[in-house]
Every structure is written in structure tokens, then in C-alpha cells.
Design a protein around this motif. Structure first.
Motif, PDB file in Angstrom:
ATOM      1  N   LYS A 107      -1.028   4.508  -1.438  1.00 22.04           N
ATOM      2  CA  LYS A 107      -2.451   4.445  -0.824  1.00 22.04           C
ATOM      3  C   LYS A 107      -2.585   3.910   0.362  1.00 22.04           C
ATOM      4  O   LYS A 107      -1.689   3.292   1.164  1.00 22.04           O
ATOM      5  N   GLN A 108      -3.777   4.268   1.050  1.00 19.94           N
ATOM      6  CA  GLN A 108      -4.027   3.767   2.558  1.00 19.94           C
ATOM      7  C   GLN A 108      -5.538   2.961   2.054  1.00 19.94           C
ATOM      8  O   GLN A 108      -6.118   3.139   1.391  1.00 19.94           O
ATOM      9  N   SER A 109      -5.550   1.886   2.978  1.00 15.57           N
ATOM     10  CA  SER A 109      -6.648   1.262   2.874  1.00 15.57           C
ATOM     11  C   SER A 109      -6.845   0.285   4.506  1.00 15.57           C
ATOM     12  O   SER A 109      -5.780  -0.171   4.756  1.00 15.57           O
ATOM     13  N   LEU A 119       0.784  -1.079  -0.093  1.00 16.69           N
ATOM     14  CA  LEU A 119      -0.037  -0.132  -0.167  1.00 16.69           C
ATOM     15  C   LEU A 119       1.019   1.242  -0.054  1.00 16.69           C
ATOM     16  O   LEU A 119       0.481   2.294  -0.637  1.00 16.69           O
ATOM     17  N   ILE A 171      -8.805   0.821  -4.528  1.00 17.66           N
ATOM     18  CA  ILE A 171      -8.063   1.865  -3.897  1.00 17.66           C
ATOM     19  C   ILE A 171      -7.665   2.650  -4.969  1.00 17.66           C
ATOM     20  O   ILE A 171      -7.474   4.068  -4.785  1.00 17.66           O
ATOM     21  N   GLY A 172      -7.397   2.453  -6.419  1.00 20.06           N
ATOM     22  CA  GLY A 172      -7.066   3.191  -7.138  1.00 20.06           C
ATOM     23  C   GLY A 172      -8.329   3.678  -8.024  1.00 20.06           C
ATOM     24  O   GLY A 172      -9.359   3.864  -7.495  1.00 20.06           O
ATOM     25  N   ASN A 173      -8.177   4.234  -9.271  1.00 22.45           N
ATOM     26  CA  ASN A 173      -9.263   4.572 -10.136  1.00 22.45           C
ATOM     27  C   ASN A 173      -9.442   3.205 -10.928  1.00 22.45           C
ATOM     28  O   ASN A 173      -8.947   2.372 -10.776  1.00 22.45           O
ATOM     29  N   LEU A 180       2.333   1.686  -3.546  1.00 22.45           N
ATOM     30  CA  LEU A 180       1.014   2.295  -4.253  1.00 22.45           C
ATOM     31  C   LEU A 180       0.664   3.601  -3.991  1.00 22.45           C
ATOM     32  O   LEU A 180       0.040   3.946  -4.651  1.00 22.45           O
ATOM     33  N   ASP A 205      -6.971   1.548 -12.950  1.00 24.10           N
ATOM     34  CA  ASP A 205      -6.008   0.611 -12.167  1.00 24.10           C
ATOM     35  C   ASP A 205      -6.526  -0.566 -11.588  1.00 24.10           C
ATOM     36  O   ASP A 205      -5.931  -1.399 -11.066  1.00 24.10           O
ATOM     37  N   ASN A 215       3.186   4.597  -7.101  1.00 25.04           N
ATOM     38  CA  ASN A 215       2.311   5.691  -7.033  1.00 25.04           C
ATOM     39  C   ASN A 215       1.100   5.935  -7.993  1.00 25.04           C
ATOM     40  O   ASN A 215       1.019   6.282  -8.820  1.00 25.04           O
ATOM     41  N   LEU A 216      -0.109   5.282  -7.779  1.00 20.96           N
ATOM     42  CA  LEU A 216      -1.260   5.173  -8.320  1.00 20.96           C
ATOM     43  C   LEU A 216      -1.673   6.340  -8.622  1.00 20.96           C
ATOM     44  O   LEU A 216      -2.155   6.773  -9.743  1.00 20.96           O
ATOM     45  N   GLU A 217      -1.746   7.546  -7.681  1.00 22.50           N
ATOM     46  CA  GLU A 217      -2.361   8.787  -7.952  1.00 22.50           C
ATOM     47  C   GLU A 217      -1.711   9.259  -9.223  1.00 22.50           C
ATOM     48  O   GLU A 217      -2.516   9.668 -10.065  1.00 22.50           O
TER      49      GLU A 217
END
Ligand code: ZN
Length: 152
Positions: A54-56, A49, A72-74, A52, A77, A143-145
């Protein structure tokens, strides 16, 4: 799957110490525990996470966990994250078998590195969306963002 709880259901004789999770030695081994809620595998999920960006919450039920993780992504993804999820579960199972049957060591950093390397090598076969050719940069931070941002 030959987890301890399933073997016990089939009346396979298993001693008390063998029935505990091979990784943490704390709880009865069942699939949800090994793959998701064991403190050892949770370390891997948390590291992924972070990678990536992200947090979950880490759910202890496989269906909820997998659905939360792949979202967790758009939307774009989703398939990649499903690949991460499957690859991770597979690597945890392999790691657990090493520990249980080969006196192997649980090496979180090595496993996380293996998960990333496998994803990279699977990207074409499974059409995983990895929007860079720079393996080193991606390996350091997926880094998904950024990668998931809409491009105009
Ligand atoms: Zn455990």
C-alpha cells in the motif's frame, strides 16, 4: 508519556542536547515527532506500507496518521491495520528507549521483523484478520489487496 516536551512542561531540567530527538538528533522530541515524522520512524512506516502493498501519505499528527493508516485497506482489514498501527507505535517507543537510555542501536530491519512476529503471535488474542497459515509467505509480503479481496 515521558517525552522531552512533556518533561519540559513539568519543569524537569533537560539540557539542550538531551531535548533533541534521540533518534535523529535534529528536532525537539515530542510524541508526533518520535512516532510519526522522525526520519527514523518514517523508515519503519514506509517499510510496513511496502510490506502491505500500500501507499499512504505519512501524516505528522497522530489522529490523522492512525485514521489514514487503518483505512489503507478495505473495511475488513481495519482491525488488523489498527493492530499494526498500535504494535508499531509500541515498538518505536521501545526502540527509542533503548537508544536513549541503553545506548542501543536503531535497527530498522530488526524492528520491522519484530512488529510482524508480534502481530502474528497476537492474531488470535486480538482477532486480527490474517488470512493465511503460511507465516513465511505472510512475513515476506502481507499484500492487503490480495488478502482483502472479496471471496465469492
Ligand atoms: Zn527524530
Amino acid at each position: 508519556m515521558a517525552t522531552v516536551d512533556n518533561l519540559l512542561k513539568r519543569n524537569v531540567p533537560i539540557s539542550n542536547s538531551e531535548s533533541r530527538c534521540a533518534l535523529c538528533q535534529m528536532q525537539l522530541e515530542d510524541a508526533n515527532h518520535i512516532f510519526l515524522s522522525c526520519i527514523m520512524s518514517a523508515g519503519i512506516w514506509n517499510e510496513l506500507l511496502r510490506w502491505l502493498g500500500k501507499q499512504s501519505a505519512l501524516h505528522s499528527n497522530a489522529i490523522v496518521h492512525s485514521s489514514a493508516f487503518t483505512n489503507i485497506g478495505n473495511k475488513k482489514d481495519g482491525q488488523f491495520l489498527a493492530g499494526v498501527w498500535m504494535c508499531t507505535v509500541w515498538c518505536i517507543w521501545k526502540g527509542r528507549n533503548e537508544v536513549r537510555f541503553n545506548h542501543g542501536k536503531w535497527a530498522q530491519d530488526k524492528m520491522v521483523a519484530e512488529i510482524k512476529s508480534r502481530l502474528w503471535s497476537w492474531k488470535q488474542a486480538y482477532n486480527l484478520r490474517i488470512p493465511t497459515e503460511d507465516f513465511r509467505a505472510w512475513f515476506a509480503a502481507a499484500n492487503l489487496e490480495e488478502s482483502g479481496a472479496e471471496r465469492n
